[in-house]
Design an enzyme around this catalytic site. Structure first.
Site, mmCIF file in Angstrom:
data_model
loop_
_atom_site.group_PDB
_atom_site.id
_atom_site.type_symbol
_atom_site.label_atom_id
_atom_site.label_comp_id
_atom_site.label_asym_id
_atom_site.label_seq_id
_atom_site.Cartn_x
_atom_site.Cartn_y
_atom_site.Cartn_z
ATOM 1 C CB SER A 123 -22.495 8.218 36.243
ATOM 2 O OG SER A 123 -21.722 8.683 37.332
ATOM 3 C CE LYS A 160 -24.327 8.796 40.052
ATOM 4 N NZ LYS A 160 -22.922 8.352 40.129
#
Length: 204
Positions: A123, A160
């Site tokens: 990701s 993230k």
């Protein structure tokens, strides 16, 4: 040890034997004798010599393994072992580490405040690959735009980009194939910040 380090540092700093001797107020022959090991400077001269060469007397004498200048260039901190973990979870207001991968060295001020996390998934590609190591500073707050490790709900820690927008928080992946996660209202109460990523490197 003195003769090797003195000669190497003198050349590195751009001194000739003559110019160094003039700065110290001694003869060129005296410097030559120090560099061949035939004699040694007295303590007062040694201290002055260390100052001129931007080092320490301990380094010149071989007592210290690295010079103060080298330590400054490396951030001033010695390498310390940092634990490498595979999974981070939040439990009872603290961090729970799972999957012990040993340790990896890093130059940080307070090593007990850091951990390495093995990045899982794609990701965060292309910047961060699956299997890379992320060096994380343990802290419970992040600034807007920081790269962090967050745990949401009962899940595992996720790496993230942390974005604050109004009353919501966005957990933004780098990979455009993945949707960002937007947290609002009561969802924010389930967000646990594990720490801020200070660097990543390929390892595994």
């Amino acid at each position: 040890m003195l003769r090797e380090r003195l000669k190497a540092l003198r050349k590195e700093r751009g001194f000739s034997q003559k110019s160094l001797s003039q700065q110290l107020g001694v003869s060129q022959q005296a410097v030559g004798k120090w560099e061949t090991g035939r004699s040694s400077p007295d303590p007062e001269t040694l201290a002055k010599l260390a100052e001129l060469l931007d080092t320490s007397a301990d380094y010149l004498l071989g007592i210290a393994q690295s010079s103060p200048r080298a330590q400054r260039l490396l951030g001033g901190y010695e390498e310390s072992p940092i634990p490498v973990v595979g999974t981070v979870r939040a439990g009872y207001g603290a961090l729970a580490f799972e999957e012990d991968y040993g340790s990896e060295y890093a130059r940080v001020k307070d090593p007990e405040s850091y951990f390495y996390l093995v990045v899982k998934g794609d990701s965060m590609e292309p910047r961060i690959q699956d299997g890379d190591l992320a060096l994380v500073h343990r802290q419970q707050t992040l600034e807007n735009g920081d790269l962090g490790v967050m745990v949401f709900g009962e899940g595992e820690g996720t790496l993230k980009k942390y974005i604050q927008r109004g009353n919501s928080v966005i957990l933004q992946p780098f990979n455009p194939a993945y949707e960002p996660k937007v947290l609002r209202g009561e969802e924010l109460d389930q967000l646990f910040i594990a720490g801020r990523v200070v660097e990543t490197k390929a390892k595994w």
